[in-house]
Design a protein around this motif. Structure first.
Motif, PDB file in Angstrom:
ATOM      1  N   LEU A 177       0.837  -1.194   0.000  1.00  0.00           N
ATOM      2  CA  LEU A 177       0.000   0.000   0.000  1.00  0.00           C
ATOM      3  C   LEU A 177       0.873   1.246   0.000  1.00  0.00           C
ATOM      4  O   LEU A 177       1.979   1.239   0.542  1.00  0.00           O
ATOM      5  CB  LEU A 177      -0.901   0.027   1.245  1.00  0.00           C
ATOM      6  N   ASP A 178       0.343   2.302  -0.576  1.00  0.00           N
ATOM      7  CA  ASP A 178       0.951   3.632  -0.558  1.00  0.00           C
ATOM      8  C   ASP A 178       2.146   3.730  -1.503  1.00  0.00           C
ATOM      9  O   ASP A 178       3.282   3.956  -1.086  1.00  0.00           O
ATOM     10  CB  ASP A 178       1.343   4.036   0.865  1.00  0.00           C
ATOM     11  N   SER A 179       1.862   3.623  -2.784  1.00  0.00           N
ATOM     12  CA  SER A 179       2.902   3.718  -3.804  1.00  0.00           C
ATOM     13  C   SER A 179       3.511   5.118  -3.868  1.00  0.00           C
ATOM     14  O   SER A 179       4.719   5.264  -4.084  1.00  0.00           O
ATOM     15  CB  SER A 179       2.330   3.335  -5.176  1.00  0.00           C
ATOM     16  N   SER A 213      -2.284   7.762  -3.637  1.00  0.00           N
ATOM     17  CA  SER A 213      -1.991   6.323  -3.540  1.00  0.00           C
ATOM     18  C   SER A 213      -3.272   5.500  -3.592  1.00  0.00           C
ATOM     19  O   SER A 213      -3.311   4.432  -4.226  1.00  0.00           O
ATOM     20  CB  SER A 213      -1.250   6.024  -2.228  1.00  0.00           C
ATOM     21  N   ASP A 217      -2.785   2.844  -6.379  1.00  0.00           N
ATOM     22  CA  ASP A 217      -2.457   1.488  -5.917  1.00  0.00           C
ATOM     23  C   ASP A 217      -3.245   0.396  -6.639  1.00  0.00           C
ATOM     24  O   ASP A 217      -2.653  -0.614  -7.061  1.00  0.00           O
ATOM     25  CB  ASP A 217      -2.661   1.365  -4.401  1.00  0.00           C
ATOM     26  N   TYR A 222      -1.537  -3.152  -6.503  1.00  0.00           N
ATOM     27  CA  TYR A 222      -0.957  -3.185  -5.151  1.00  0.00           C
ATOM     28  C   TYR A 222       0.429  -3.841  -5.140  1.00  0.00           C
ATOM     29  O   TYR A 222       0.787  -4.542  -4.210  1.00  0.00           O
ATOM     30  CB  TYR A 222      -1.899  -3.913  -4.194  1.00  0.00           C
ATOM     31  N   GLY A 225       4.606  -0.084  -2.712  1.00  0.00           N
ATOM     32  CA  GLY A 225       4.141   0.681  -1.564  1.00  0.00           C
ATOM     33  C   GLY A 225       5.138   0.653  -0.424  1.00  0.00           C
ATOM     34  O   GLY A 225       6.023  -0.202  -0.381  1.00  0.00           O
TER      35      GLY A 225
END
Length: 236
Positions: A177-179, A213, A217, A222, A225
């Motif tokens: 998560l959170d590219s 993100s 994502d 996904y 991240g």
């Protein structure tokens, strides 16, 4: 456990990362049913976002008695639902007959030196068909002095996190998560090299990067991240 004192100073700093907590909270919410155990509940900031009050019980397990007092205060003034209870201790202090439908580690497992033994121990308290949910910082090559200062032993990738989980659990989901946050972390790691994020940096990340993100994502499936999220189910 009364002598334990948490060394990190980031709990208040990240407590208002509302977009981030809502992001991963929406991904795990359907697994938070029945009796829930939150290991390393800290000051209860995650509890406020994740516990919606429909659970039968939500036990906040926290080894630091000072932090537990902060959870108790939130319970007493109604900042968290009445189903929430607190207990000072670790998974090793659970009664042999304690059983939970879901056990969660939200940015906690990286603080535990012997993570494999920890997960093996807590799995004994997971009901058949129950879920183990783990959120952790991703990629050891992003490990910084900040990680060390707040008591992190490691960061994970999908493979290393999966390797800590007993074979009696089936993997339901394992994603990054959170590219966009990953790109920001790369910039800090190799360019800015700041040891501790500022309040302004946290706000920028939460208010600007997390919404981006959240959109990007899924497009990236996904695959990138700065956090890794894993969900496992115990075989019946």
């Amino acid at each position: 456990m009364q002598d334990y004192s948490y060394i990190g100073a980031e709990l208040e700093l990240f407590s208002q990362a509302y977009n981030w907590k809502n992001y991963y909270g929406n991904l795990v919410q359907k697994y938070l049913q029945g009796r829930v155990l939150e290991v390393g509940a800290g000051i209860g900031a995650t509890t406020e976002f994740l516990c919606k009050g429909h659970q039968k019980e939500w036990l906040c397990l926290e080894p630091d008695p000072i932090l537990t007092e902060k959870i108790d205060l939130k319970i007493s003034v109604g900042r968290v639902p009445a189903c929430c209870k607190s207990r000072v201790g670790t998974s090793a202090d659970l009664a042999s007959n304690d059983r939970f439908d879901t056990i969660i580690y939200m940015d906690v497992l990286e603080h535990i030196e012997d993570d494999r033994t920890e997960v093996k121990t807590v799995t004994q308290h997971l009901s058949d068909g129950g879920y183990l949910v783990v959120l952790a910082p991703a990629h050891q090559w992003l490990f910084t002095p900040f990680d060390r200062a707040i008591g992190h032993y490691r960061r994970y990738n999908k493979q290393s996190l999966a390797s800590t989980i007993p074979r009696s659990l089936n993997c339901i989901q394992l994603i990054y998560l959170d590219s966009i946050g990953l790109l920001a972390s790369l910039g800090n790691r190799f360019v800015l090299k700041s040891k501790t994020p500022t309040k302004q940096q946290i706000q920028l990340w939460d208010k600007v990067m997390i919404p981006l993100s959240k959109s990007i994502d899924p497009i990236l499936q996904y695959s990138l991240g700065k956090s890794v999220l894993g969900i496992w189910q115990k075989q019946s």
